[in-house]
Write an enzyme that holds these catalytic residues in place. Sequence first.
Site, PDB file in Angstrom:
ATOM      1  N   HIS A 277       0.809  -1.339  -0.028  1.00 27.63           N
ATOM      2  CA  HIS A 277       0.096   0.006   0.000  1.00 27.63           C
ATOM      3  C   HIS A 277       0.783   1.174   0.059  1.00 27.63           C
ATOM      4  CE1 HIS A 277      -3.114   2.929   1.316  1.00 27.63           C
ATOM      5  NE2 HIS A 277      -3.944   1.685   0.902  1.00 27.63           N
TER       6      HIS A 277
ATOM      7  N   ASP B  30      -7.922  -5.276  -0.006  1.00 24.72           N
ATOM      8  CA  ASP B  30      -8.589  -6.073  -1.009  1.00 24.72           C
ATOM      9  C   ASP B  30      -8.057  -7.505  -0.827  1.00 24.72           C
ATOM     10  OD1 ASP B  30      -7.503  -3.455  -2.792  1.00 24.72           O
ATOM     11  OD2 ASP B  30      -9.581  -4.163  -2.674  1.00 24.72           O
TER      12      ASP B  30
HETATM   13  C1  SDX Z   1      -6.222   0.065  -2.930  1.00 26.27           C
HETATM   14  O1  SDX Z   1      -4.477   4.875  -1.993  1.00 26.27           O
HETATM   15  C2  SDX Z   1      -5.190   4.054  -1.403  1.00 26.27           C
HETATM   16  O2  SDX Z   1      -5.677   4.248  -0.273  1.00 26.27           O
HETATM   17  C3  SDX Z   1      -5.719   2.912  -2.138  1.00 26.27           C
HETATM   18  C4  SDX Z   1      -6.829   2.115  -1.518  1.00 26.27           C
HETATM   19  C5  SDX Z   1      -8.294   2.851  -1.148  1.00 26.27           C
HETATM   20  O3  SDX Z   1      -9.005   2.206  -0.427  1.00 26.27           O
HETATM   21  O4  SDX Z   1      -8.509   3.677  -1.780  1.00 26.27           O
HETATM   22  O5  SDX Z   1      -6.581   1.556   0.025  1.00 26.27           O
HETATM   23  C6  SDX Z   1      -7.361   0.734  -2.295  1.00 26.27           C
HETATM   24  O6  SDX Z   1      -5.780   0.544  -4.031  1.00 26.27           O
HETATM   25  C7  SDX Z   1      -5.319  -0.785  -2.041  1.00 26.27           C
HETATM   26  C8  SDX Z   1      -4.255  -1.255  -2.730  1.00 26.27           C
HETATM   27  C9  SDX Z   1      -4.603  -2.336  -4.011  1.00 26.27           C
HETATM   28  N1  SDX Z   1      -3.484  -2.825  -4.787  1.00 26.27           N
HETATM   29  C10 SDX Z   1      -2.889  -3.991  -4.898  1.00 26.27           C
HETATM   30  O7  SDX Z   1      -3.113  -4.757  -3.843  1.00 26.27           O
HETATM   31  C11 SDX Z   1      -2.042  -4.152  -5.874  1.00 26.27           C
HETATM   32  C12 SDX Z   1      -0.652  -4.727  -5.575  1.00 26.27           C
HETATM   33  N2  SDX Z   1       0.091  -3.675  -4.621  1.00 26.27           N
HETATM   34  C13 SDX Z   1       0.972  -2.847  -5.527  1.00 26.27           C
HETATM   35  O8  SDX Z   1       0.908  -2.809  -6.945  1.00 26.27           O
HETATM   36  C14 SDX Z   1       1.540  -1.682  -4.684  1.00 26.27           C
HETATM   37  O9  SDX Z   1       1.766  -2.028  -3.428  1.00 26.27           O
HETATM   38  C15 SDX Z   1       0.616  -0.497  -4.560  1.00 26.27           C
HETATM   39  C16 SDX Z   1       0.348   0.006  -5.791  1.00 26.27           C
HETATM   40  C17 SDX Z   1      -0.618  -0.783  -3.803  1.00 26.27           C
HETATM   41  C18 SDX Z   1       1.359   0.761  -4.015  1.00 26.27           C
HETATM   42  O10 SDX Z   1       2.450   1.061  -4.870  1.00 26.27           O
HETATM   43  P1  SDX Z   1       3.616   2.264  -4.407  1.00 26.27           P
HETATM   44  O11 SDX Z   1       3.286   2.902  -3.248  1.00 26.27           O
HETATM   45  O12 SDX Z   1       3.830   2.836  -5.507  1.00 26.27           O
HETATM   46  O13 SDX Z   1       4.881   1.159  -3.917  1.00 26.27           O
HETATM   47  P2  SDX Z   1       6.037   0.686  -5.084  1.00 26.27           P
HETATM   48  O14 SDX Z   1       5.256   0.181  -6.273  1.00 26.27           O
HETATM   49  O15 SDX Z   1       6.684   1.921  -5.101  1.00 26.27           O
HETATM   50  O16 SDX Z   1       6.549  -0.587  -4.389  1.00 26.27           O
HETATM   51  C19 SDX Z   1       7.316  -0.158  -3.299  1.00 26.27           C
HETATM   52  C20 SDX Z   1       8.574  -1.556  -3.303  1.00 26.27           C
HETATM   53  C21 SDX Z   1       8.882  -1.835  -4.809  1.00 26.27           C
HETATM   54  O17 SDX Z   1      10.181  -2.537  -4.635  1.00 26.27           O
HETATM   55  P3  SDX Z   1      11.333  -1.617  -5.293  1.00 26.27           P
HETATM   56  O18 SDX Z   1      11.143  -1.055  -6.604  1.00 26.27           O
HETATM   57  O19 SDX Z   1      11.505  -0.602  -4.154  1.00 26.27           O
HETATM   58  O20 SDX Z   1      12.668  -2.509  -5.175  1.00 26.27           O
HETATM   59  O21 SDX Z   1       7.532  -2.614  -3.025  1.00 26.27           O
HETATM   60  C22 SDX Z   1       7.452  -3.542  -4.169  1.00 26.27           C
HETATM   61  C23 SDX Z   1       7.657  -2.795  -5.463  1.00 26.27           C
HETATM   62  O22 SDX Z   1       8.336  -3.697  -6.242  1.00 26.27           O
HETATM   63  N3  SDX Z   1       6.177  -3.903  -4.145  1.00 26.27           N
HETATM   64  C24 SDX Z   1       5.777  -5.220  -4.074  1.00 26.27           C
HETATM   65  C25 SDX Z   1       4.038  -5.100  -3.983  1.00 26.27           C
HETATM   66  N4  SDX Z   1       3.768  -4.144  -3.882  1.00 26.27           N
HETATM   67  C26 SDX Z   1       4.960  -3.174  -3.744  1.00 26.27           C
HETATM   68  N5  SDX Z   1       6.281  -6.392  -4.674  1.00 26.27           N
HETATM   69  C27 SDX Z   1       5.465  -7.333  -4.402  1.00 26.27           C
HETATM   70  N6  SDX Z   1       4.180  -7.634  -4.511  1.00 26.27           N
HETATM   71  C28 SDX Z   1       3.435  -6.495  -4.296  1.00 26.27           C
HETATM   72  N7  SDX Z   1       2.156  -6.412  -3.992  1.00 26.27           N
END
Ligand code: SDX
Length: 429
Positions: A305, A363
């Site tokens: 998140h 989720d």
């Molecule tokens: C919702 O914003 C909100 O409040 C949203 C929400 C709401 O109520 O409105 O809470 C609802 O959207 C919840 C989130 C649902 N999405 C997912 O479950 C999809 C999977 N999650 C990711 O795609 C990700 O965690 C996000 C999109 C939720 C957050 O992305 P960020 O904050 O931009 O984080 P990032 O992509 O920069 O990740 C940071 C690091 C990265 O590694 P590095 O590049 O630093 O080496 O963490 C890793 C990412 O690769 N990472 C994951 C991961 N999520 C982040 N690695 C594996 N699996 C994951 N799910």
Amino acid sequence: MTDSAKLSLGAKETELKLRQGTIGPDVVDIAALYKDTGLFTYDPGFTSTASCESKITFIDGDEGVLLHRGYPIDQLAEKGNFLETCYLLLYGELPTANEMSDFSYRVTRHTMVHEQMSRFYTGFRRDAHPMAVMVGSVGALSAFYHDSTDIADPHQRMVASIRMIAKTPTLAAMAYKYHIGQPFVYPRNDLSYAENFLHMCFAVPCEPYQINPVLARAMDRIFTLHADHEQNASTSTVRLAGSSGANPFACIAAGIACLWGPAHGGANEAALNMLAEIGSKERIPEFIARAKDKNDPFRLMGFGHRVYKNYDPRAKIMQQTCHEVLNELGIKDDPLLEVAMELEQIALHDPYFIEKKLYPNVDFYSGITLKALGFPTEMFTVLFAVARTVGWIAQWKEMIEDPHQRIGRPRQLYTGAAQRDYAPVEARG
Ligand code: SDX
């Protein structure tokens, strides 16, 4: 506590005001930065940017705290109900008994949609994704309800707000019924919000539909958990659309479009599909390895998140609700739940996820619960949109009523070609 920050640029020093909120991080007010320094700030993804001032929802990502108008989400989900939370988000206070009865009466009597709306559905393919139908049908509300599109009129703003909270469940149920080829079921004024939604989705003309109070309570709680969440991507979309003066129905349709993405509201559908793809506990290590592999775009859906670097407080309540629903339905050893719980345990103890502070979000368990309630995977994000409509509307209303509100118009860091003259085609290489 200092009340300003200094920006030194060579010999020039610029003072920037600091502003304090009730709780949470202070902000540096940079509104005059460009005028005073000729500089923009640069923050793609808005990881360090407060886009507005708001009194509606507060999140502390490190502590896993979520407050709506100061009330913790677990208390609202366990002691209140969704319609009461709608009132709280819109008006700022929990309603008295009379206020609640009046609000419930007004919402209930706006649940029907204009009969011509049903003709829209026949224009879609039966196998259209229900979110495509929702984007179209919610946007189309502005073609029917002209008497609540004048955003300058407080009465019309409130009527539009009530209409959207009341009609999105009806439109969502119609999208589902159309998708499965069953006749639309009209809303009923004698049912609660969640009972009415389940009835419109699962009743058929051939026999009476029995409301299961445990499932209706779970549905209501799922709506409450998804009601609002500060300035997330879809809420920011609604605010930006609303800042141009677009009518509220169009703004909510924009929010639905943004929510559809798998990184946002589409994650509940993607998380269930991922659990089904993993299929068994034995295959979890393979997917954990893929999630860590920088060359593999795969991510664990339902994990991570932008704000929560601790457990999403909604995920805990979602997990409890999931067990309640499965127990009520006598679903033992649900293979998807087995995989989900094992995956959660492995990930929570894996150094990669610990270091990156990746926890299950709202989720992760919602998909298993919604599937058990009888919804197909493609309806999951639609249910998220139904619940989040009140959050979008409350945030839109707060923005419109802000006397300092202006059209949102971010700038950029331009790295394209410098000015150059047109070359006729014969002179090109
Ligand atoms: C919702 O914003 C909100 O409040 C949203 C929400 C709401 O109520 O409105 O809470 C609802 O959207 C919840 C989130 C649902 N999405 C997912 O479950 C999809 C999977 N999650 C990711 O795609 C990700 O965690 C996000 C999109 C939720 C957050 O992305 P960020 O904050 O931009 O984080 P990032 O992509 O920069 O990740 C940071 C690091 C990265 O590694 P590095 O590049 O630093 O080496 O963490 C890793 C990412 O690769 N990472 C994951 C991961 N999520 C982040 N690695 C594996 N699996 C994951 N799910």
